[in-house]
Design a protein around this motif. Structure first.
Motif, PDB file in Angstrom:
ATOM      1  N   THR A  89     -92.224  -8.943  -6.922  1.00 30.25           N
ATOM      2  CA  THR A  89     -93.479  -8.984  -7.672  1.00 30.25           C
ATOM      3  C   THR A  89     -93.991 -10.411  -7.808  1.00 30.25           C
ATOM      4  N   THR A  90     -93.097 -11.363  -8.010  1.00 33.60           N
ATOM      5  CA  THR A  90     -93.511 -12.772  -8.058  1.00 33.60           C
ATOM      6  C   THR A  90     -94.153 -13.179  -6.740  1.00 33.60           C
ATOM      7  N   THR A  91     -93.570 -12.775  -5.637  1.00 34.68           N
ATOM      8  CA  THR A  91     -94.138 -13.074  -4.320  1.00 34.68           C
ATOM      9  C   THR A  91     -95.544 -12.509  -4.198  1.00 34.68           C
ATOM     10  N   LEU A  92     -95.717 -11.261  -4.621  1.00 35.43           N
ATOM     11  CA  LEU A  92     -97.033 -10.621  -4.566  1.00 35.43           C
ATOM     12  C   LEU A  92     -98.055 -11.394  -5.403  1.00 35.43           C
ATOM     13  N   LYS A  93     -97.690 -11.726  -6.633  1.00 37.38           N
ATOM     14  CA  LYS A  93     -98.650 -12.333  -7.561  1.00 37.38           C
ATOM     15  C   LYS A  93     -99.013 -13.771  -7.204  1.00 37.38           C
ATOM     16  N   MET A  94     -98.201 -14.406  -6.390  1.00 34.65           N
ATOM     17  CA  MET A  94     -98.565 -15.754  -5.947  1.00 34.65           C
ATOM     18  C   MET A  94     -99.723 -15.727  -4.954  1.00 34.65           C
ATOM     19  N   ILE A  95     -99.927 -14.582  -4.281  1.00 34.08           N
ATOM     20  CA  ILE A  95    -100.989 -14.499  -3.276  1.00 34.08           C
ATOM     21  C   ILE A  95    -102.360 -14.676  -3.913  1.00 34.08           C
ATOM     22  N   ASN A  96    -102.578 -14.063  -5.085  1.00 32.13           N
ATOM     23  CA  ASN A  96    -103.890 -14.212  -5.737  1.00 32.13           C
ATOM     24  C   ASN A  96    -103.850 -15.189  -6.916  1.00 32.13           C
ATOM     25  N   LEU A 149    -102.076 -15.348  -9.557  1.00 35.74           N
ATOM     26  CA  LEU A 149    -101.732 -14.913 -10.905  1.00 35.74           C
ATOM     27  C   LEU A 149    -100.506 -15.671 -11.393  1.00 35.74           C
ATOM     28  N   ILE A 150     -99.654 -16.055 -10.443  1.00 41.03           N
ATOM     29  CA  ILE A 150     -98.500 -16.895 -10.727  1.00 41.03           C
ATOM     30  C   ILE A 150     -98.587 -18.112  -9.814  1.00 41.03           C
ATOM     31  N   PRO A 151     -98.536 -19.332 -10.371  1.00 35.68           N
ATOM     32  CA  PRO A 151     -98.578 -20.526  -9.518  1.00 35.68           C
ATOM     33  C   PRO A 151     -97.247 -20.738  -8.808  1.00 35.68           C
TER      34      PRO A 151
END
Length: 316
Positions: free
Chosen positions: A42-49, A51-53
């Protein structure tokens, strides 16, 4: 389309949630990230947009660093679907879908036409559902609206974070089929997170298995099934079916003109069967010393996909 270059993420500097991940996702590809809880998917996914730096490394989108995009421009190119459907409860379904098109400045008549198109795409009659509120829809219908809402501004990329895991097994299976049908028509680049290997095998063009922040293997479902890249992948794959798999339930008749190189006992476990299927498309099954049928690689893949009808097996 999307490229990770030695990307790492640390939340407290004591442990890497994502550790030096490098991968490339092609335009129009359906990539599934799968693995146990805490593996970094999920961290990998959220870095794409964003949402997580990210802590280290670079993520590229169409040859441009994501950090170089204005944040609103980046996110308008990327639809996002959550497990928690997060429809606005006091808005109608039409108003929910129209939020992003309004933000990007589409005209009202174009927005209405887009809502109609998307509801039809989701199998929801616009005349029936346009003015309804979210609480008037079933969970599966709400999730359909969540998916098409993410597509409302026609983004290039769709991120989906365990979107079906809260649904009952029948609704989940139907939405998996609907998503595959939708992808055949719209050909978006989809990155999908799940903890369910059966779901991953059913949906993904390629599947990325993660463990402790690292990529263990990224390949097609068949390649992962027959050529696991590490002991973890072999164990993770086997555990997904071990409690429900029985060779006796998957025996097929052997055609008269087919010769089989291997034969294993009908009471063999899942692991040895996979080892044989790594080098052969089919394996003969024997009982009391006599060959009684065969098990095929295609049949095993079908079994893994269809297990979601029963709710799948958990790898948590």
């Amino acid at each position: 389309m999307i490229r990770f270059e030695e990307v790492s993420k640390s939340y407290d500097m004591s442990r890497l949630a994502v550790d030096s991940v490098s991968l490339e996702i092609k335009r129009g590809e359906f990539l599934v990230l799968v693995g146990p809880s805490g593996c970094g998917k999920t961290t990998t996914l959220k870095m794409i947009n964003r949402l997580i730096p990210l802590t280290k490394g670079t993520i590229w989108l169409d040859g441009k660093r994501i950090s170089d995009y204005p944040i609103h421009e980046l996110r308008w190119q990327i639809g996002y679907v959550l497990q928690q459907i997060a429809l606005f409860p006091h808005m109608t379904i039409e108003e929910n879908i129209a939020v992003v098109p309004e933000l990007v400045g589409l005209k009202k008549k174009d927005i209405r036409a887009r809502v109609t198109e998307l509801l039809e795409m989701a199998g929801l009659d616009p005349d029936v559902y346009r003015k309804r509120k979210p609480h008037e829809l079933s969970g599966g219908q709400q999730q359909r609206v969540g998916v098409v809402r993410a597509l409302a501004a026609d983004p290039d990329i769709l991120l989906m974070d365990e979107p079906f895991s809260a649904l009952d097994p029948i609704s989940r299976l139907k939405l998996q089929e609907d998503l595959l049908d939708l992808q055949n028509r719209i050909q978006k680049t989809i990155v999908f997170v799940t903890h369910d290997l059966q779901e991953a095998f059913k949906l993904g063009d390629r599947v990325c298995i993660m463990n402790e922040g690292k990529i263990e293997q990224i390949a097609t479902p068949q390649e992962i099934l027959t050529k696991p890249a590490s002991p973890f992948v072999r164990e993770f794959t086997a555990s997904a079916a071990a409690r429900t798999f029985s060779i006796a339930d998957h025996i097929e008749e052997i055609p008269a003109d087919l010769s089989l190189s291997f034969a294993i006992p009908i009471d063999s476990e899942w692991g040895p069967l996979l080892q044989f299927l790594a080098s052969e498309d089919q394996v003969a099954i024997k009982q009391d010393g006599q060959v009684i049928g065969m098990v095929t690689r295609k049949g095993i893949l079908h079994f893994l996909a269809e297990q979601s009808l029963k709710g799948g097996t958990s790898n948590e």
